[in-house]
Design an enzyme around this catalytic site. Sequence first.
Site: not given
Length: 515
Positions: A355-356, A359, A370, A379, A434, A439
Site C-alpha cells: 500500500h505505502e 503511494h 491528496y 488511497e 481527513d 480514507h
Amino acid sequence: MNKKLIATLVLSTVVTSSFALSAQAASDKHVYKNEKGKVHTVSGKLGKASGSTPEARALSALDKVNADFGFDKAQGKFKAKDTHLDENGTTHTKLDHTVNGLRVFGEQMIVHEANGDVQGVTGTYSALTPTATQAKLDAKQAIDKAVAHTGYTGELDQAATSELLYVPQGDVAVLAYLVNVTYKSDQPGRWQIFVNATDGSIVQALNTIENATGTGTGVLGDSKSINTTLKSGKYYLEDQSKPMFATGGVIRTRDYKGWQFSFLQSDMTDADNVWDTANQRAGVDAHYYAGVVYDYYLNQLGRNSYDNAGHTLLSGVHYGSKYNNAFWDGTQMSYGDGDGTTFINFAGGLDVIAHELTHAVTEKTSNLTYSNQSGALNESWSDAMASVIEGKNWLIGEDIYTPNIAGDSLRSMADPTLNGNPDNMSNYVNTTSDNGGVHTNSGIPNKAFYNFATAIGSRTIAGKVWYTASRDYMTASTDFSGARSATIQAAAALYGTSSDVYNAVVNAWTAVGVN
C-alpha cells in the site's frame, strides 16, 4: 485509517454518451463529464495531429477538443511535461495548464495519439482569472511562512523547496508558492503548502502523509530467505540482486532505534546472516516485503522501482516510540512498532508495505492530489495494488491490526461498510476532515475494484488495468467519474472494447453508482 461515516451526499453523473464504443460509428466523438458536468475525457477518432514531436502533436490535438474543454487555442496555455509510449504503440503526452508561463496546480491534460492519429484527450481545464502577475514575496519568505504554519519547530528532515505557480480557487488563479515541508516527529509531516505570493497568506495546506496506519524471522514468527550484502565481515540488510542495481539502486533497510530523524538511522547488521533476534524481526519483514513489491511491479507491470528508473527502496524500522503508523515521506518508508494493542509492528504486513510503496508509484504517475475524490482514489489505488500483490484475501492490514482480535482489519474491499466506509456513491461522505474523507470515501472505488477483479477472476489483470489507468489516463485532479473513464480506457487499450475485461470494468463502476 478513518473509519467513521459522517454524512452522505447523493451524487449523479452526467455523460453525453456511454462507453459502448464498439456500437458507435468509428467517426463518433464521445464527451464524458463528471457529476458536476465538467468534461474530463473526450475520445474517439478525433483526426490527425500535425507536428514532428510529441509536444507539437499534443498541442495540435488539443485544438481539436478546445470547445469541449472550454479554451480557445492550446498554444500558450499548455506546456508538455512528459511523454510515454505504451506497449501498444500509443503515445501519451501529459501537458500542464499554464497561466502567464507558470503551471496551474492540479490541472493537466493527457493526449493519446498513435502515429498522429488522435485517440482521445483526458484531463482538466478551468478558465481562470489570475490574481497577480508578479510575486511580492521571495521564495525564502514563502518557505518561512509555510514552516511556521505547520507549527513544527525542530530540524527539517529535508530542505524545504518552493515553486511559483498558480493554484485554482473557484474561478480565479491565485499566484502562490507551493512549498514542500517534510519532517519526522510524533506527528510526521509531508506538507504541500500554498503561500499567497502577494500577501503571504496560506491559501491551502495539505499534509500528504497518509495515516494508515540470509534467513530471518519476521514479525509474525515466520521464516524468510533474504538477500543481504557482506561488508568488512558484517552482513547488511542491503539487496543488490535486483535489476535496479545496474543503475545503482538497492533495497536497503535501516533502524531508527526509536528516533524520528532520517539522519539518526543506522544500518542493520548481523554477524552470521541469521536474523532472528526480536529487534531484527521488523527489519526482516520490511526488507523482504519491499523486495516482493519491487518484483511484482517489475515482473508483472514492467516498472523498475517506484520511479521506473531503478531508484533505491529505503525502509526504516522502529520509528519513534510505539508509533501507530507507517508512511512514505517522498524518499523512504518508515514503520512504527505499534502500541501492541491497536497495532503490532507495521512492517509485518505485506499489504501495508505494498500500500505505502504504491503511494510512491502514484506520486510518479498520476500524482493524485491528496484531498477529496482524488485523495480517496490515491488511497484506493494503494489498497487495490496491495490486495493484488498480497493476493490472499480482500482485507487491508489484518496481519498487524488489533492482534488480540481475530478476523478484523483496517478496511475490507469486499464490504467497505464493515469498517464504516461507503460502498456506493449514494452514501458518499461530504466532510472537511481527513483531507475531505480520503480514507472513508476510498471504500467506493475499493468496492469497484473488488467487483472488477472478482468478475474477471484475475487480480493480476485487474491490477494491470488499474496501474495502466494511473500511468496513462489519470491526472492529479482525476475524480471518481474520471477514474471510471480512465480504467475503461485502459481496459480498452489492453484488451479491446469487446472483451470481457472491458465489460466487467464498466459494470464494476456502475454497480457502485459511478457513471
